[in-house]
Scaffold this active site. Structure first.
Site, PDB file in Angstrom:
ATOM      1  CE  LYS A  67      12.286   1.574  -3.678  1.00  0.00           C
ATOM      2  NZ  LYS A  67      12.187   2.370  -2.433  1.00  0.00           N
ATOM      3  CB  THR A  68      12.025   6.720  -8.784  1.00  0.00           C
ATOM      4  OG1 THR A  68      11.043   5.770  -8.345  1.00  0.00           O
ATOM      5  CG2 THR A  68      11.613   7.272 -10.139  1.00  0.00           C
ATOM      6  CB  THR A 161       8.577  -0.965  -0.610  1.00  0.00           C
ATOM      7  OG1 THR A 161       7.308  -1.497  -1.032  1.00  0.00           O
ATOM      8  CG2 THR A 161       8.745   0.428  -1.217  1.00  0.00           C
ATOM      9  NE  ARG A 220       9.084   9.989  -2.220  1.00  0.00           N
ATOM     10  CZ  ARG A 220       8.725   8.780  -2.608  1.00  0.00           C
ATOM     11  NH1 ARG A 220       7.849   8.091  -1.896  1.00  0.00           N
ATOM     12  NH2 ARG A 220       9.250   8.240  -3.695  1.00  0.00           N
TER      13      ARG A 220
END
Length: 341
Positions: A67-68, A161, A220
């Site tokens: 998302k980032t 989230t 991640r």
């Protein structure tokens, strides 16, 4: 933790800093999420063609899915400034006003964990998102008055989230809403190949397949495991990450072939042994395993449900048949009768 952004268990700031070097900068380098990328490409091209700022964008999904990264990509694709903050960092309306009055035209303003915004700040955002103005109170008491301060057109990107925890009036003001899903193993493999090239580490094809299957469908996690396997290869091997190194590394890190870590298995085992397979409430479960309920709901539970180890019911969480098989545990007779009736 109340005044800090929610962080995944095992979060390490140094790892996050190093991961910045692995983040793609443009959509063409972003692996997976094909439909999402195709739509965002259209929205970006249309905004650029009209010479307008991109419509406000709402991003939701489990932690670690990008998302980032996507927010940064939007800024790069639009060729605009990128301002980043998190909802807990915006303590008072003046904090938000300070940011909005200093942004440049068509800037992208990213708020992480936007569901944690305070009501007063949300109300200020409503006007800013729709009218590109903010209300500000001057003076106190009977002489106080409200003025509207114009701000440049901007794009707000909110990430969360917990999409269900975002207030409806705020959510309705986003023109684009997308959800990131867990990645397929093929997409994770592409991410691993790309990251290995950036890290200048050699990894063979079988090792990539094994590593991808243990990465929880999360970029991640894949990048974090890749860095750890690089360490094992450097110290225990010849610097090349092969299948043997992956198996040795995963065993040492207590990660199984499904990507389940020690704490994932402890959650499943606790439900089976202490609560006869469930149902059990998340707060009770959190106390039993010594973990925050937010961590269970936001980090552990989504993947366990997605892989079929756990289900949600109105009465609480229950393990599935697959969980019994994976942990090599058997249902007792009382539990079979309880499920039957």
């Amino acid at each position: 933790m109340e005044n800090e952004p929610f962080l995944n268990p095992g979060y390490n700031a140094d790892d996050d800093h190093r991961e910045n070097t692995l983040r793609p900068q443009y959509l063409k380098d972003f692996q997976g999420q094909k439909e999402l990328k195709a739509n965002l490409s259209v929205f970006i091209s249309a905004a650029l063609k009209r010479g307008e700022s991109l419509d406000h964008l709402f991003l939701s999904g489990p932690p670690g899915l990008g998302k980032t990264t996507l927010a940064g990509i939007m800024a790069n694709e639009m060729g605009t400034d990128f301002k980043v903050t998190s909802a807990p960092a915006l303590d008072k309306p003046k904090d938000l006003a300070g940011i909005l009055t200093t942004i440049s035209d068509s800037s992208i303003f990213f708020i992480d964990e936007i569901h944690r915004l305070k009501p007063a700040i949300e109300e200020m955002l409503y006007i800013a998102m729709e009218d590109y103005e903010i209300d500000w109170i001057i003076g106190q008491g009977p002489s106080a008055r409200t003025i509207r301060i114009p701000i440049p057109p901007f794009t707000l990107i909110g990430a969360t989230t917990k999409a269900g925890s975002v207030a409806s009036p705020l959510y309705s003001r986003f023109g684009i809403a997308v959800r990131l899903d867990f990645y397929t193993n093929n997409d994770i493999e592409s991410i691993i190949y790309r990251s290995a090239a950036i890290l200048e580490v050699e990894i063979d094809a079988k090792a990539v397949v094994l590593l991808a299957s243990s990465s929880r469908g999360t970029p991640r996690v894949a990048n974090r495991l890749l860095r750890r396997m690089r360490d094992f290869a450097q110290i225990l091997g010849d610097g090349i990450i092969d299948e043997k190194i992956i198996k040795e590394g995963l065993t040492r890190l207590q990660i199984d072939e499904y990507g389940l870590e020690k704490h994932d298995r402890e959650i499943l085992r606790t439900i089976i042994i202490n609560y006869q397979g469930g149902p059990v409430g998340v707060d009770t479960l959190a106390i039993s395993v010594g973990e925050a309920s937010e961590s269970i709901e936001a980090f552990y539970e989504p993947y366990l449900i997605q892989r079929g180890f756990l289900t949600r019911t109105p009465r609480g969480r229950m393990v599935t048949e697959l969980a019994y098989q994976h942990l090599q545990l058997e249902k007792n007779k009382d539990e079979n009768q309880r499920i039957l009736f």
